[in-house]
Design an enzyme around this catalytic site. Sequence first.
Site, PDB file in Angstrom:
ATOM      1  N   LYS A 192       0.819  -1.213   0.000  1.00 35.09           N
ATOM      2  CA  LYS A 192       0.000   0.000   0.000  1.00 35.09           C
ATOM      3  C   LYS A 192       0.851   1.261   0.000  1.00 35.09           C
ATOM      4  O   LYS A 192       0.498   2.251  -0.641  1.00 35.09           O
ATOM      5  CB  LYS A 192      -0.947  -0.018   1.207  1.00 35.09           C
ATOM      6  CG  LYS A 192      -2.022  -1.087   1.112  1.00 35.09           C
ATOM      7  CD  LYS A 192      -2.958  -1.053   2.310  1.00 35.09           C
ATOM      8  CE  LYS A 192      -4.038  -2.105   2.182  1.00 35.09           C
ATOM      9  NZ  LYS A 192      -4.969  -2.102   3.335  1.00 35.09           N
ATOM     10  N   LYS A 208      -4.344 -10.595  -6.032  1.00 34.75           N
ATOM     11  CA  LYS A 208      -5.587 -10.947  -5.354  1.00 34.75           C
ATOM     12  C   LYS A 208      -6.681  -9.957  -5.750  1.00 34.75           C
ATOM     13  O   LYS A 208      -6.408  -8.809  -6.100  1.00 34.75           O
ATOM     14  CB  LYS A 208      -5.394 -10.951  -3.846  1.00 34.75           C
ATOM     15  CG  LYS A 208      -5.160  -9.581  -3.239  1.00 34.75           C
ATOM     16  CD  LYS A 208      -5.215  -9.636  -1.725  1.00 34.75           C
ATOM     17  CE  LYS A 208      -5.082  -8.228  -1.134  1.00 34.75           C
ATOM     18  NZ  LYS A 208      -5.285  -8.202   0.313  1.00 34.75           N
ATOM     19  N   LYS A 239     -10.527  -4.559  -3.163  1.00 33.56           N
ATOM     20  CA  LYS A 239     -11.475  -3.446  -3.180  1.00 33.56           C
ATOM     21  C   LYS A 239     -10.772  -2.112  -3.363  1.00 33.56           C
ATOM     22  O   LYS A 239     -11.382  -1.120  -3.721  1.00 33.56           O
ATOM     23  CB  LYS A 239     -12.287  -3.416  -1.892  1.00 33.56           C
ATOM     24  CG  LYS A 239     -11.494  -3.318  -0.603  1.00 33.56           C
ATOM     25  CD  LYS A 239     -12.426  -3.324   0.590  1.00 33.56           C
ATOM     26  CE  LYS A 239     -11.662  -3.323   1.907  1.00 33.56           C
ATOM     27  NZ  LYS A 239     -10.990  -4.589   2.177  1.00 33.56           N
TER      28      LYS A 239
END
Length: 315
Positions: free
Chosen positions: A98, A179, A182
Site C-alpha cells: 500500500k 488478489k 477493493k
Amino acid sequence: MHLGNLLGALRNWVAYQHEHDAVYCVVDLHALTTAPDPAELRDNTLAAATMLLSVGIDPERSTLFVQSAVSEHAELAWMMECTVGFGELRRMTQFKDKSDQADFVSAGLFTYPALQASDILLYDTDLVPVGDDQRQHIELCRDIAERFNHRYGATFVVPAHVIPAAGARVMDLQNPADKMSKSRATAGAVGVLEDSETVARKFKRAVTDSDNEVRYDPEAKPGVSNLLGILASATGRTPEAVAEGYAQYGPLKADTADAVNELLDPIRERYRQLASDPGEIARLLHAGADKARSVAAATLARARANAGLIPRSPT
C-alpha cells in the site's frame, strides 16, 4: 465488498456465529489511514454494516458494532504500539504494497497491525476467521500478545487464525497474479452487489491460458486455478474435484458465473431490504456497541493494571 471478501472471510463469519460467541466490527478507524471524505466514510460504514447483516450476520447471535463507537480499541492500540517492534511493522507485506502505491503514507498505515491486534485481543478471542492475505497480521497479533503476557503476566488470550481450504485467496479475474481487491477497481473484481449480467460478463472474460487443459495448478495455471477455486468454494467442493468435470474453459467459466450468481442473489435482495431502513441499522449498531464495550472495558482494565497504569477514579 467483493467476492474475495465473501468467500475468504464473510461466509466463515456467518458459520462461526452459530458455534462461538462471535464479535464483528466495522473498522472505520482503520479507514482513516487513507484520509477518506467524511461523508463518504459515514456512508461506507453504514453500507458495510448493512452488507454484514445481508450475508447473514445475526445481531441476536453475535456482537456487531462500529469500531470507533468503542473507545477501548484506540486506547489499547497505543499499548500494542508500545509492544510491537518497528522492524516487525516494517516487514508487513500489506504495508509495503500500500505504501508503494500512495503519495502520502500515514503513520497510521504503518501501525495498522497494532490497532488490528487491539481489535482482536480486547475480546479474549480464540479464533480469527480471515482470508489468506491476513495470515501475516494474525501471526503478528499472536506475537504481540505473547510478548505482552511475558512482560506483564497473563493478560491476553493468544488467538489462532482460521483460513478456509477453498476460496481462501480469490484472485483478480483479469490479472490472476494479484488478489481480488477493493482498493484497486478493475474489471477483474466482482462486487457482491453487482447485477447478475455484469457478474456473468466478468467471468466470461476471465483470463485463463492457451493450452485449454482444465487442471488445478495455481503456479502453472493461475487463471484456471482461480476459477476452479471460486467454483469449489461456491459449491462446497475441492478445486481438484471440480476440475474433473471439465475439458474446456468455456463451460467452466459459465458454471462458475452461475454458481456465484446463485450465491449472491439472496444477499443482493436482503441488502435492498435492509438499506431501505438505515435507522434500524443504526439502532442495531448502537446495541452492539453497548455489548462490545462491556467486554472490552474489562480487558482494557486488566491490561492497564498489569502494565502498571494507575486505575481510573470510579465514576
